[in-house]
Structures are given as structure tokens and as C-alpha cells.
Design an enzyme around this catalytic site. Sequence first.
Site, PDB file in Angstrom:
ATOM      1  N   GLU A  57     -16.132 -15.199  63.287  1.00 24.68           N
ATOM      2  CA  GLU A  57     -15.528 -13.857  63.151  1.00 24.68           C
ATOM      3  C   GLU A  57     -14.818 -13.543  64.454  1.00 24.68           C
ATOM      4  O   GLU A  57     -15.289 -12.767  65.284  1.00 24.68           O
ATOM      5  CB  GLU A  57     -16.585 -12.794  62.827  1.00 24.68           C
ATOM      6  CG  GLU A  57     -15.941 -11.454  62.467  1.00 24.68           C
ATOM      7  CD  GLU A  57     -16.939 -10.341  62.206  1.00 24.68           C
ATOM      8  OE1 GLU A  57     -18.154 -10.579  62.358  1.00 24.68           O
ATOM      9  OE2 GLU A  57     -16.502  -9.233  61.853  1.00 24.68           O
ATOM     10  N   ASP A  99     -19.026  -5.060  53.814  1.00 30.17           N
ATOM     11  CA  ASP A  99     -19.453  -5.262  55.206  1.00 30.17           C
ATOM     12  C   ASP A  99     -20.021  -3.984  55.835  1.00 30.17           C
ATOM     13  O   ASP A  99     -21.182  -3.943  56.222  1.00 30.17           O
ATOM     14  CB  ASP A  99     -18.316  -5.836  56.057  1.00 30.17           C
ATOM     15  CG  ASP A  99     -18.804  -6.491  57.344  1.00 30.17           C
ATOM     16  OD1 ASP A  99     -20.034  -6.602  57.535  1.00 30.17           O
ATOM     17  OD2 ASP A  99     -17.957  -6.903  58.158  1.00 30.17           O
ATOM     18  N   GLN A 129     -28.491 -10.744  65.189  1.00 28.32           N
ATOM     19  CA  GLN A 129     -27.260 -10.096  65.668  1.00 28.32           C
ATOM     20  C   GLN A 129     -26.889 -10.500  67.107  1.00 28.32           C
ATOM     21  O   GLN A 129     -25.718 -10.661  67.436  1.00 28.32           O
ATOM     22  CB  GLN A 129     -27.433  -8.574  65.588  1.00 28.32           C
ATOM     23  CG  GLN A 129     -26.341  -7.741  66.222  1.00 28.32           C
ATOM     24  CD  GLN A 129     -25.108  -7.600  65.338  1.00 28.32           C
ATOM     25  OE1 GLN A 129     -25.126  -6.916  64.337  1.00 28.32           O
ATOM     26  NE2 GLN A 129     -24.034  -8.267  65.721  1.00 28.32           N
ATOM     27  N   HIS A 179     -21.565  -9.005  50.973  1.00 27.24           N
ATOM     28  CA  HIS A 179     -21.800  -8.940  52.431  1.00 27.24           C
ATOM     29  C   HIS A 179     -21.844  -7.489  52.888  1.00 27.24           C
ATOM     30  O   HIS A 179     -20.830  -6.794  52.875  1.00 27.24           O
ATOM     31  CB  HIS A 179     -20.681  -9.686  53.179  1.00 27.24           C
ATOM     32  CG  HIS A 179     -20.936  -9.799  54.653  1.00 27.24           C
ATOM     33  ND1 HIS A 179     -21.138 -11.015  55.275  1.00 27.24           N
ATOM     34  CD2 HIS A 179     -21.031  -8.858  55.626  1.00 27.24           C
ATOM     35  CE1 HIS A 179     -21.341 -10.813  56.566  1.00 27.24           C
ATOM     36  NE2 HIS A 179     -21.273  -9.509  56.811  1.00 27.24           N
ATOM     37  N   TRP A 224     -18.902  -0.269  63.569  1.00 26.19           N
ATOM     38  CA  TRP A 224     -17.747  -1.163  63.442  1.00 26.19           C
ATOM     39  C   TRP A 224     -16.623  -0.564  62.607  1.00 26.19           C
ATOM     40  O   TRP A 224     -15.491  -0.986  62.683  1.00 26.19           O
ATOM     41  CB  TRP A 224     -18.182  -2.508  62.843  1.00 26.19           C
ATOM     42  CG  TRP A 224     -19.074  -3.262  63.761  1.00 26.19           C
ATOM     43  CD1 TRP A 224     -18.670  -4.136  64.748  1.00 26.19           C
ATOM     44  CD2 TRP A 224     -20.501  -3.223  63.826  1.00 26.19           C
ATOM     45  NE1 TRP A 224     -19.769  -4.628  65.418  1.00 26.19           N
ATOM     46  CE2 TRP A 224     -20.904  -4.087  64.865  1.00 26.19           C
ATOM     47  CE3 TRP A 224     -21.487  -2.545  63.112  1.00 26.19           C
ATOM     48  CZ2 TRP A 224     -22.239  -4.299  65.207  1.00 26.19           C
ATOM     49  CZ3 TRP A 224     -22.812  -2.744  63.433  1.00 26.19           C
ATOM     50  CH2 TRP A 224     -23.185  -3.606  64.485  1.00 26.19           C
TER      51      TRP A 224
HETATM   52 FE   FE2 Z   1     -21.166  -8.579  58.732  1.00 28.69          FE
END
Ligand code: FE2
Length: 427
Positions: free
Chosen positions: A213, A309, A152, A57, A315
Amino acid sequence: MLDMLLRNATLPDGRRGIDIAIKDGRIAELGQGIEAEARLSLDAEGKLVSPPFVDSHFHLDSTLSAGRKRINESGTLLEGIDIWADLVKELTPEDIKERARRLCHWSIARGCLAIRSHVDITDESLTAVEALLELRQELKPWLDLQLVAFPQNGFFRFQRSRDHMERALDKGVDVVGGIPHFERTMTEGAASLRVLCDIASERGLLVDIHCDETDDPLSRHIETLAAETQRHGLQGRVAGSHLTSMHSMDNYYVSKLLPLMRESGVAGVANPLINIAIQGRHDTYPKRRGLMRVKEMRAAGIPVAFGHDCVMDPWYGLGSHDMLEVAHMAVHVGHMTGAEEMRECYRAVTSAGAEVLHLESYGLEPGCNADMVVLQAHDPIEAIRLRATRLFVIRRGEVIAASAPTNVNLTLGNEAHRVDFLAPRPA
Ligand code: FE2
């Protein structure tokens, strides 16, 4: 004549003194005491030789963009999405490719030779899709890059997602993605999963959903994903990424959910570095960890792999794409410090990832691709403990990355010592 003979390897399953004979990019033979001529002979000196790391991922389109526009001061998922929405408008294909290529070089240098990357399909011209498809082709000899069409901004919440999704898949994106917890309502989230599984089923594609999430214990899209997987006969072809709400769910509900997941053959993909950094941000104390229930899922027979990720993006500002760092974090956050549990974390960044990605000819057996990593460690647990140096990275029988061993020369008075941090071994 062999192309390569790699001698005296220790394998992740504990077999020692193993020679690996390589011809025409594949493992021809594997066992003790192989005698044969080879173009290149390498001595692993009893070190761990592993199949390559797999990142199940990642986000290549946003990687290495940290600090552009602004820093994510709150550290939350939603502020990250806001920053990305501003940034995405001005990205060029050259910029995306340059950052993603640099990241892929880091990945290869660290012995990770397969990445599943989500790619944002919100942009009308699908700039990131085009750029990463080109990069996938460019790096094909050295890296298996699998792309997920990722809406997204939501599949229903952003009106043109359906059209963009179909166009991205037509262009050759491999996997169907989604983000049900970001849709406007729980109902729309569930509906998005039905449509996305329809699309995957019609096209014969794999599915990988950013699912639940969130720290909301009532975010339960994973049950819909499991049910839709079964309804479409997609068992073994669907992954739920993150599943961080599982951390906060009621235990009774989880006791119902785990068998549903097991029956449906849905895999979990946890992202320990990012989950521990992003989840629990609205908590005071105690703060939740936000990692899916890896230990309990494995005990229930549910496949679990790990992803990195993010590396230096809106992020997460850290990282160097090291899948051993990911496993190291999982050991701690998941309380998986038992010996077999640590080996499980190693599998989650190697063979379990290969299964989630449906990689062909992966592994250390005769007939498999001659892709492997020689580590400065003697077993998977030591590799995790040290985030061990990758001495050699081998792809299709060629050494494509080499690093000097990590050693420190220590001078204490008149005594000189060489420190390598390896554990003492029984003679
Ligand atoms: Fe992700």
C-alpha cells in the site's frame, strides 16, 4: 407453505420476471411463474434483486473515530497510522463496540451482509479483538463478520506481534493479516510473509495481507506473497489487499507478475475510495491514482474484490458504508466504463467478495441462503449509477431493512412530475 414469495425480480445476470420461493431461510425454488402459498408475498416490480453486498476489506476498530485526537491534515497513510497509534491507547471495549455496531447497522441498512474486518492486534490486552469477537457473535443472525488479525505496527517492527497474533487466533479471529511494506526493510517485509503464511498453513486459516500500500514502484511484496502461497499450497485462500504499488510499477515487470499471481490463485482486494484519496500524496502533477490494475488483473484471470476500507476514521473522513459508492468510484478511477466492466465492478462488491471470504451458500440459486437485496434499479449498472435505494434487505427469508423509494415531486408551473432518476426502459 412458503415463508416468502418474492415475485417479478430481475437478476444481476439479466434474467427477468423471476419468482423466488423461500422456505426455512433458504431459496427453495427460483424461476418464472411459481404458484404457491406464502406467508409473505412481495412484488419486486421488475427491479433488481441481488445477492447481498460484501465488503472484503474494512477496519471496524477505527471506524467513526474521525476527528478524535486530531484530523489527518496531510491525508497520508503514515499520518493516519500516527494518529491511530495515539488513539488506540485509550480505547475501551464499550467504545469500540458502540462505534462498530453503529457501522454494522449502516452496512445492513445498505444491504451489505458480510464484512471482512481487520483488527489491530498491537494492544497488549487485545481490547479490540475481544470487542469485535463479541460483536461478531451478537450480530451473527444478520451479518457475517470475518475478522483478520492485523499487526498494524508491523510483524517484526513491533516486537510482540508474534505473541499477539497467536493469542488473537487462539481466541477465534478467522484470518491471518500482515503489513510487509511497513516493516523496516524489504527483506523483513518478505520474511514476515513467510512466517505469516506458515502460521496460516499450520492453522488451516485464510490470509489477507495489507500488501504494497504505497506508491513505490519497487514495493514488490506481492511477488513474495504469490510465491509463498504456492509454496504452502494455499491457492485460493490468500488475498493481497490494496496492491497500490502495482499502479506505479514498470509495465514489463507487471507482465511477469500477473501470470505469477494467476498461478498462485492470490486474489486482489482493491479499496477504490481510500486508494484514490491516499495514494499519490507525494506527487506534484500528474498525480497517480494508486488503484491496483483491476482491468488487467481480471483479463489475466485473477480474482478481484473491493472493500470500503474506512468510514470516518484517521485515514478517511467520509463515507456511509455504501458498497455501491465503492463500485462507483472503481468505475471512474479504473477507467472501467464499458458495460461488461461496470458489471465486473458490481461483481467485485457482491459475488467476487463472497468468493474471497469463502462465504458458504451465497448466491441466488436453489439451496442458497435466502439473503438478498431489492434495489430501486433495473440492473447492476443502474444500481451503480444511482447508488440505488435498497428497498428491502432480506436475511434468511426475513425482511430486516426497508426503505421508501427515492422519488421527488416536481412542480413546474401547472405541471406536476414525479422524478425517480430511473432510465427510460424499452416497452
Ligand atoms: Fe486496510
